[in-house]
Design an enzyme around this catalytic site. Sequence first.
Site, short mmCIF file in Angstrom:
data_model
loop_
_atom_site.label_atom_id
_atom_site.label_comp_id
_atom_site.label_asym_id
_atom_site.label_seq_id
_atom_site.Cartn_x
_atom_site.Cartn_y
_atom_site.Cartn_z
CB THR A 161 39.44 33.42 46.37
OG1 THR A 161 38.70 33.95 45.29
CG2 THR A 161 39.68 34.49 47.41
NE ARG A 189 32.17 39.57 40.51
CZ ARG A 189 32.79 38.78 41.36
NH1 ARG A 189 34.11 38.75 41.39
NH2 ARG A 189 32.12 38.02 42.20
CB VAL A 190 34.21 44.97 42.68
CG1 VAL A 190 34.91 44.80 44.02
CG2 VAL A 190 35.00 45.94 41.79
N GLY A 191 33.96 41.69 43.44
CA GLY A 191 33.30 40.74 44.33
C GLY A 191 33.41 41.14 45.78
CG ASP A 192 33.63 37.90 48.49
OD1 ASP A 192 33.97 37.69 47.30
OD2 ASP A 192 33.90 37.11 49.41
CB THR A 211 36.97 31.48 49.03
OG1 THR A 211 36.89 31.04 47.66
CG2 THR A 211 36.81 30.25 49.92
N GLY A 212 34.22 32.26 47.58
CA GLY A 212 32.96 31.73 47.07
C GLY A 212 32.24 32.73 46.19
N GLY A 214 30.97 35.70 45.11
CA GLY A 214 31.30 37.00 45.69
C GLY A 214 30.11 37.89 45.91
N1 ASP Z 1 34.85 35.46 46.07
C1 ASP Z 1 35.61 35.66 44.88
C2 ASP Z 1 34.98 36.76 44.06
O1 ASP Z 1 33.78 36.84 44.03
C3 ASP Z 1 35.73 34.45 44.01
C4 ASP Z 1 35.75 33.12 44.75
O2 ASP Z 1 36.30 33.02 45.83
O3 ASP Z 1 35.23 32.15 44.20
O4 ASP Z 1 35.67 37.51 43.40
#
Ligand code: ASP
Length: 288
Positions: A161, A189-192, A211-212, A214
């Site tokens: 990200t 699927r939707v992350g953060d 980032t991380g 989500g």
């Molecule tokens: N945070 C992002 C998501 O969950 C992915 C990431 O940054 O690792 O879509």
Amino acid sequence: MSTRAQPIVVVHGGASEWYAGTSLGRAACRRAAQAGWEALAAGGGALDAVIAAVRVVEDDPACNAGIGSVLTSRGTLELDACVMDGASLASGAVAVLPPFRNPIDIARAVLEDGRYHLLAGDGAAAFARARGFAPCDPELMITPDRRAEFEGRGSFERGNTVGAVALDANGNLAAATSTGGMTGTIPGRVGDVPLVGGGTYADEHAACSCTGDGEAFARACAAFWTVEHVADGAQAAAERSVARVLERYGGYGGLILLDEAGDVGIARSASAMPHAIARSDGSVIDGE
Ligand code: ASP
């Protein structure tokens, strides 16, 4: 609003172990920070700067955003992006967007349209086409490594990200984040990242891009929480927030934070998160 702050742009290239063995992520962040800085130097505001910066890392195949995004369990691209203007508190986002080259531009179009904060899937694509954005051939955005990973021909971990925060000469802040999501998740699927306050947030005091993992960052309302705690000091707030996401919500990752005085916070619980900072004295520094 402060008029004494020196403009600054901070970019991250996502939390990923892979970055620990390569300078590609730092180089991409440097180019992006430089592009953000040039947008400010050309008279643009913080919003222009974060968009210009994120476009560069979306175009970089090393990063998991735009070109080089990870694939879903069906081998498709579903792109998420969000931008927020701290001065107006306006935001725009897209989620589950099919291939368009620069999702962050479409997020900005949602912000400028003003009616909605988030458009998803087919509706987001229809909005983008109506705004003059051309869909992109998926084969032009799916890199050979991502394809090989999907086909089970090995592990091809790459970058992650991307995000940027900026402060302009008028003291205004903005944040932008863009991602292909997480490898192999089910369609829909939707992350953060596209959630205001989850992976992206800006107000008149601070701007944050995350980032991380989500799910954890979303549940933690991580970007909002970080901005809300900026009075503790930018670096302290960043570190506390990343620790909170890990300890309370079980998610690894990192974030960048910028406050109205131009103070920067950068923290991660993942083993690497390349980043770069462009300052008004013309310097660009990078780190991991
Ligand atoms: N945070 C992002 C998501 O969950 C992915 C990431 O940054 O690792 O879509």
